[in-house]
Structure formats: C-alpha cells, structure tokens
Design an enzyme around this catalytic site. Structure first.
Site: not given
Ligand code: NDP
Length: 263
Positions: A14, A16, A59, A63, A84, A122, A228
């Site tokens: 991170s 942040s 993060t 969340k 967040n 997610g 991002g």
């Molecule tokens: P969550 O854990 O809530 O959701 C993760 C999602 O990714 C789920 O839909 C999961 O699917 C899917 N997933 C995980 N691994 C795989 C894989 N190998 N192949 C396919 N799908 C996969 O995470 P968040 O929504 O909180 O965060 C997601 C990403 O966004 C992170 O990488 C985070 O760092 C990034 N992010 C960046 C921000 C920025 O400011 N740039 C802000 C917020 C987030 P399933 O439901 O099937 O498990």
C-alpha cells in the site's frame, strides 16, 4: 499527534502511508499514518480502538467487514455497504466510501463513457457499479463465481459468470479483481480476456504500482489503458479531507499527495 492507519491483507504494497504522510509533513499537520496487516476482518474495530486511531483506510479484503464495524455510515457508503474510510468521531466509528468518486476522477480523461464491463464482484466492484449507474452508464459485471453477482443483478447490471459470458462491445473494461496484485494471474481465462480487449476502447485496472498481466496484454494490443494510481490519488485526497476535517485546503492536499507519487 493524531494517528491514522490502513488495514489490509496484504497491506505491505500500500502507498497510502506515503501519500497521507506526505500531506501531513508538507502542510505541517500534526499526524502520522501507518499500516496494519489485519488477517481477520472481524477484529477491525477492536484493533482500531487498541491503536487509538483517529481514522483509517481499509483495503482488500476487508471493506465489507469495515461496513459492519461502523456505528454510522454516511454518504455513498450507505448505498453500497462498502467502507474504505473510517473516522473516529468522539468514540463512534463513522464509515465512508471514497473509492467510487476517486475512480470517476481517474477516468475523466477517457471522455464520454457509456458502457462498462467490470471484472470482479468484490467491494470495489460494488462501489464502482453503483456509482456508474448514477451517471446512467450501462454496466455489466463478470465474476469467476456466481455467488457475489446477486447484488449487481438487483441494482440493474447485466451479470455473468465465466460459463455464460459472450463478448460484446464496451467503451471501458475495468479489472477490480485482485488477480495480478500479488501473482501473475489474469482476471479471467486468456481467451476471454483476449476477446474482451479486442472489443473495448479503453482499459483500467484498480491495481496500482505494477503493470498487471491484464494491462500488459492491453498494452501489447495498443489499447489506451491506465492503472489504479489516479484512482488511488482521487480516493486518497477525499479520505484525507475527512481525516483533517476541513482544516486543510483540498487543492493543497492534492498537490502534496501528488508529490508522493514521484518518490
Ligand atoms: P475483494 O476481495 O472484495 O474482491 C476481490 C474480487 O476479485 C472478487 O470478485 C474475486 O472473485 C476476484 N478474484 C480474486 N482473485 C481472482 C483471480 N485469481 N481470478 C479472478 N478473480 C479473482 O477485493 P476489493 O474489491 O476490495 O479489491 C480488489 C482490487 O482492487 C485489489 O487488488 C485492490 O488492491 C484494488 N483497489 C485499488 C484501489 C485504488 O485506489 N487504486 C482502491 C480499491 C481497490 P470471487 O468472488 O470469485 O472470489
């Protein structure tokens, strides 16, 4: 001195702490921002109070758990159930979501976007889908597992799992999965990603600080893409405004935070 932190698993990647400490240092605000590796999201509230924090960011993957940890939810976060940013207001935890507006800030340069496909279902996907619909953008969501798609169906998105998806044309495809964050995975099978990339104008990834396999593929096909970083900046400025409760000017926060991206 006020203490702030980011909670996540993983959290070592991170940026942040660097971003918020850059604001506090440059603008002489008496505060410090650290990171906490939290494995069990249900321990968030306890850990927040143990550390005597004034506020925090949350993060991946906590969340949605952060939403449950709060005493009160304000603004957009109450619409999506995803938090967040948490502020300690006289011992009460107030939850906000600054990710969605941070992302809108990031894609401004793509111009008029009418159709978006979100990869992943997610917390981040929920926030973005809900925010896109507010702007009358047509939203589709694809996730590897069915279970998390119900929310998106309910709010009016087209939803797909890997088994029932056929490619259409989109203005923008956004990766919100964590595939590529700590591994070299694509967010969906290669063939599907290839055909998606051949049918989109722009590509964005929520992951920052590295060129994910998804972005590498987009780059190899000469598609305009962004990682991002601008989303991170956008959400960070809005979170910092909440942390300092109006004591600093927004444009000063933004320029100080932007400096940390060059470190
Ligand atoms: P969550 O854990 O809530 O959701 C993760 C999602 O990714 C789920 O839909 C999961 O699917 C899917 N997933 C995980 N691994 C795989 C894989 N190998 N192949 C396919 N799908 C996969 O995470 P968040 O929504 O909180 O965060 C997601 C990403 O966004 C992170 O990488 C985070 O760092 C990034 N992010 C960046 C921000 C920025 O400011 N740039 C802000 C917020 C987030 P399933 O439901 O099937 O498990």
């Amino acid at each position: 001195m006020k203490l702030f932190a980011i909670f996540g698993d993983p959290v070592s990647h991170s940026r942040s702490p660097l971003m918020h400490n850059s604001v506090f240092k440059n603008l002489n605000y008496d505060a410090c921002y650290t990171r906490v590796h939290l494995k069990d999201g249900t321990k968030l509230r306890e850990s927040f109070f143990n550390l005597k924090l004034s506020g925090a960011n949350i993060t991946v993957p906590h969340k949605e758990e952060a939403y449950k940890a709060c005493d009160e939810i304000r603004g957009f976060a109450s619409k999506v159930g995803v938090v967040n940013t948490i502020i300690n207001e006289n011992g009460k935890l107030i939850g906000y979501n600054t990710d969605a507006d941070g992302f809108m800030f990031a894609i401004k340069e793509f111009g008029n976007i009418k159709t978006i496909l979100i990869l992943g279902a997610g917390g981040t996907a929920k926030a973005l889908a809900t925010r896109f619909l507010e702007d009358d953008i047509k939203v589709s969501v694809i996730n590897r597992s069915e279970g998390r798609l119900a929310y998106f169906k309910e709010i009016g998105c087209e939803t797909y799992s890997w088994d029932n998806f056929t490619t259409k044309k989109y203005d923008l495809v956004v990766n919100t999965t964590s595939a590529g964050l700590k591994d070299e995975e694509l967010p969906a099978p290669l063939e599907m990603i290839e055909s998606l990339l051949d049918n989109t104008k722009f590509v964005a990834d929520a992951i920052y600080g590295k060129l994910t396999p998804f972005l590498k593929l987009a780059q190899s096909k000469n598609i305009t893409f962004k990682d991002g970083a601008d989303m991170l900046l956008g959400q960070g400025v809005l979170a910092n405004e909440l942390f300092v409760n109006g004591e600093l000017d927004k444009s000063d926060i933004e320029s100080s935070m932007e400096k940390s991206f060059k470190l």
